[in-house]
Design a protein around this motif. Structure first.
Motif, PDB file in Angstrom:
ATOM      1  N   ALA A  98      41.503 -10.124  -5.215  1.00 46.12           N
ATOM      2  CA  ALA A  98      40.940  -8.811  -4.909  1.00 46.12           C
ATOM      3  C   ALA A  98      39.541  -8.944  -4.329  1.00 46.12           C
ATOM      4  O   ALA A  98      39.142  -8.178  -3.442  1.00 46.12           O
ATOM      5  CB  ALA A  98      40.920  -7.953  -6.167  1.00 46.12           C
ATOM      6  N   ALA A  99      38.750  -9.916  -4.823  1.00 43.53           N
ATOM      7  CA  ALA A  99      37.378 -10.099  -4.326  1.00 43.53           C
ATOM      8  C   ALA A  99      37.372 -10.642  -2.900  1.00 43.53           C
ATOM      9  O   ALA A  99      36.490 -10.312  -2.098  1.00 43.53           O
ATOM     10  CB  ALA A  99      36.611 -11.042  -5.249  1.00 43.53           C
ATOM     11  N   ILE A 100      38.375 -11.457  -2.550  1.00 45.18           N
ATOM     12  CA  ILE A 100      38.428 -12.023  -1.197  1.00 45.18           C
ATOM     13  C   ILE A 100      38.758 -10.947  -0.168  1.00 45.18           C
ATOM     14  O   ILE A 100      38.228 -10.931   0.936  1.00 45.18           O
ATOM     15  CB  ILE A 100      39.473 -13.159  -1.151  1.00 45.18           C
ATOM     16  N   GLY A 101      39.656 -10.028  -0.527  1.00 49.77           N
ATOM     17  CA  GLY A 101      40.041  -8.964   0.402  1.00 49.77           C
ATOM     18  C   GLY A 101      41.406  -9.235   1.017  1.00 49.77           C
ATOM     19  O   GLY A 101      42.245  -9.922   0.418  1.00 49.77           O
ATOM     20  N   PRO A 102      41.657  -8.700   2.199  1.00 44.90           N
ATOM     21  CA  PRO A 102      42.987  -8.844   2.825  1.00 44.90           C
ATOM     22  C   PRO A 102      43.352 -10.311   3.050  1.00 44.90           C
ATOM     23  O   PRO A 102      42.483 -11.158   3.260  1.00 44.90           O
ATOM     24  CB  PRO A 102      42.841  -8.105   4.166  1.00 44.90           C
ATOM     25  N   TYR A 103      44.646 -10.585   3.012  1.00 43.66           N
ATOM     26  CA  TYR A 103      45.121 -11.944   3.262  1.00 43.66           C
ATOM     27  C   TYR A 103      44.844 -12.342   4.709  1.00 43.66           C
ATOM     28  O   TYR A 103      44.781 -11.499   5.603  1.00 43.66           O
ATOM     29  CB  TYR A 103      46.618 -12.034   2.984  1.00 43.66           C
ATOM     30  N   PRO A 104      44.675 -13.639   4.964  1.00 46.00           N
ATOM     31  CA  PRO A 104      44.414 -14.085   6.345  1.00 46.00           C
ATOM     32  C   PRO A 104      45.614 -13.806   7.256  1.00 46.00           C
ATOM     33  O   PRO A 104      46.756 -13.740   6.802  1.00 46.00           O
ATOM     34  CB  PRO A 104      44.160 -15.586   6.184  1.00 46.00           C
ATOM     35  N   THR A 105      45.320 -13.669   8.527  1.00 49.95           N
ATOM     36  CA  THR A 105      46.374 -13.370   9.512  1.00 49.95           C
ATOM     37  C   THR A 105      46.675 -14.543  10.426  1.00 49.95           C
ATOM     38  O   THR A 105      47.505 -14.407  11.331  1.00 49.95           O
ATOM     39  CB  THR A 105      45.960 -12.157  10.371  1.00 49.95           C
ATOM     40  N   ALA A 136      33.314 -13.592   2.037  1.00 53.90           N
ATOM     41  CA  ALA A 136      32.571 -13.396   0.793  1.00 53.90           C
ATOM     42  C   ALA A 136      33.550 -13.299  -0.370  1.00 53.90           C
ATOM     43  O   ALA A 136      34.603 -12.679  -0.277  1.00 53.90           O
ATOM     44  CB  ALA A 136      31.736 -12.124   0.889  1.00 53.90           C
ATOM     45  N   GLY A 137      33.192 -13.951  -1.477  1.00 55.66           N
ATOM     46  CA  GLY A 137      34.043 -13.914  -2.659  1.00 55.66           C
ATOM     47  C   GLY A 137      35.077 -15.013  -2.698  1.00 55.66           C
ATOM     48  O   GLY A 137      35.807 -15.139  -3.687  1.00 55.66           O
TER      49      GLY A 137
END
Length: 585
Positions: A98-105, A136-137
């Protein structure tokens, strides 16, 4: 003596060295054996699964265990071949994800393996030219090992391993073990895909058989539409399913049935065929897809109703004659997988079967309508040839007998009876004309006129009103009554656009055995006290002329609900004295 002791010690030292080397080789052999066993167990564990999602997750877990990596991930390449459509991880907690954010594309170092599907081993991933750093994160990572996963000749995705436990680097043996696992993973993924495809094909066959049984049992068009939408939604895992149908020659489509999400607000929605997703599928007679329905300008609806919707496909429901009978729109939740060609192929077959079902339902309706018209012709013929002739003969007999009656009162009664018979003959003739004068010009029917009236007011409202229609509106509603209905609908929608300040308007038009009922509901400000009533009184007067009623009420949540009702046949039941024709203060 010292020389002899030294000579004896040298062989013992060499023997110790040989024993130590032998022990090291035995330990290495044991390690290799254990690793081979672990690899075999991982291959068996991965190949044992048939559900694709479970297979992918097991592959990631096995890869992390085999090379003793702290973090592992599997990126599934999307249909475009350039980005990642799915990303599974091991080693990260839910809080870290959740801290990293969206999954890489698939950009940066991850995209390097997509562009060059070959094993890649790095002692420090930050030194690679394609590395963009971490968001971040994101936890720090240093060592890296990546290998492609191939399914037959296609690169399905890539395995990414980082940070070997103990602080060491990934070596050639780790790369070999992971490459071997990737080969086994490709076989397992292929098996899971084949199993999933077979299961999906079986589900489509069951759905087609269910539709066929429904038709043979005499189900109505509405029931068939519901079955088509529900089964298509279940099999594809879609969040919503809508069935659009063309409205005569108006150039518009109406949602005949909707399921999933806010279905009630979509049902009855009319959209132009030109410039919409469903319209494009209807015009081209081929599937039309979009990766994000909520952001697609061709999906003509308010943002509220498309929130949370992602990948979508519109499939035409074509008939045997090449005519498009409707469009099936399926949409998945945002973030879900896109509709692949492997899914669209069976969906097209189902759509063809569904179109055939709709055509059969339409033909059955036409047959029933033809039988009804033939029955009306028979009734009209019998009325003309039997009833009217007998009444006419009875009237002539009474008229001749009146000359021989001397009593003035009796003669007056006979003359009145002759007049009543004459009026009865006129009524029967009018009824015969009504029975026979039943055109089937649906382009000028009440349904098409109602749709046209609703679409014309859409620019004034700023949104599309919902339109629901029930009953035999085109065949049972006389032209005179239909003219009044269209006029009342136009006035009610105009009032809603000019005075209500509404954000939604719902129109329902229904024909029963005896009446036609028009209901217009909005969520606006309502009718203010002391406001003008001229328009409403005109609507009430129209109802009164036909022996109908007009009633206004406040629906739950506020706004205005207008209900206008009229009998289907002139001279129908007149409201009792005291019935409210206009319930306004």
């Amino acid at each position: 003596m010292d020389t002899a002791d030294s000579s004896a010690r040298i062989p013992r030292l060499r023997l110790d060295e040989l024993l130590e080397e032998l022990q090291a080789r035995i330990d290495a052999a044991r390690g290799t054996r254990d690793r081979v066993h672990s690899l075999l167990e991982a291959v068996l564990s991965v190949g044992r699964q048939l559900d694709l999602t479970q297979v992918l997750q097991r592959i990631v877990e096995a890869a992390a265990t085999l090379v003793d990596a702290r973090y592992a991930a599997l990126g599934v390449i999307g249909p475009d071949g350039r980005t990642l459509a799915q990303f599974l991880t091991v080693g990260l907690s839910d809080e870290e994800i959740a801290a990293i954010g969206p999954y890489p594309t698939g950009k940066g170092l991850l995209g390097e393996l997509i562009r060059h599907p070959e094993p890649l081993r790095l002692s420090d991933l930050a030194t690679h030219p394609a590395s963009y750093g971490f968001p971040a994160g994101h936890p720090p990572m240093r060592t890296f090992l990546g290998v492609p996963v191939r399914v037959r000749d296609e690169v399905f995705g890539n395995l990414y391993l980082t940070d070997k436990r103990g602080g060491g680097e990934f070596d050639a043996e780790d790369e070999a073990v992971l490459s071997t696992l990737a080969v086994a993973a490709g076989v397992a993924i292929d098996n899971a895909r084949l199993f999933e495809e077979a299961r999906r094909q079986q589900a489509w066959l069951r759905a087609n058989a269910e539709i066929t049984r429904s038709l043979l049992s005499g189900s109505s068009r509405a029931e068939v539409l519901e079955l088509i939408a529900r089964r298509a939604r279940e099999i594809t895992g879609a969040a919503v399913a809508d069935v659009y149908a063309p409205v005569g020659d108006t150039g518009r489509l109406v949602v005949e049935f909707a399921v999933g999400g806010d279905a009630a607000t979509r049902r009855g929605l009319t959209v132009p065929a030109d410039g919409t997703l469903s319209g494009a599928a209807s015009a081209d007679a081929s599937p039309v897809t979009t990766p994000d329905l909520s952001a697609d300008p061709r999906f003509a609806t308010s943002p509220r109703r498309s929130d949370g919707l992602g990948s979508a496909v519109a499939v035409p429901l074509g008939s045997a004659k090449g005519k498009v009978e409707g469009v099936l729109l399926l949409a998945r939740e945002s973030g879900g997988p896109e509709f692949s060609p492997d899914e669209i192929g069976p969906l097209l077959g189902f759509a063809d079967q569904a179109a055939l079902a709709l055509e059969l339902a339409e033909r059955r309706r036409d047959t029933e309508q033809l039988a009804l018209l033939e029955d009306r012709d028979r009734i009209a013929r019998d009325l003309h040839d039997l009833a009217i002739q007998r009444l006419f003969a009875t009237g002539m007999t009474l008229q001749s007998a009146a000359r021989f009656i001397d009593h003035p009162g009796a003669e007056e009664r006979v003359v009145r009876a002759v007049g009543d018979l004459d009026e009865t003959i006129k009524i029967i003739r009018t009824t015969i004309f009504g029975l026979r004068d039943r055109g089937d010009d649906t382009a000028q029917g009440l349904r098409a006129r109602a749709v046209r009236a609703v679409s014309e007011v859409q620019p004034l409202l700023g949104f599309a009103p919902q339109l629901g229609m029930e009953g035999l509106l085109d065949t049972d509603v006389p032209q005179e009554v239909a003219d009044h209905v269209v006029a009342v609908l136009g006035e009610a929608l105009s009032n809603a656009a000019r005075h209500a300040g509404a954000s939604s308007v719902r129109v329902n038009l229904k024909a029963t055995d005896t009446h036609v009922v028009l209901t217009v509901t909005d969520d606006g400000v309502g009718i203010p006290a002391g406001g003008r009533r001229s328009g409403l009184r005109n609507l009430a007067r129209r109802a009164e002329e036909l022996g109908g009623t007009l009633a206004l009420s406040v629906p739950p949540g506020g706004g205005t609900r207008l209900e206008w009702s009229a009998p289907l046949r002139p001279g129908g039941p007149v409201p009792r004295q005291g019935d409210a024709r206009l319930d306004v203060p």
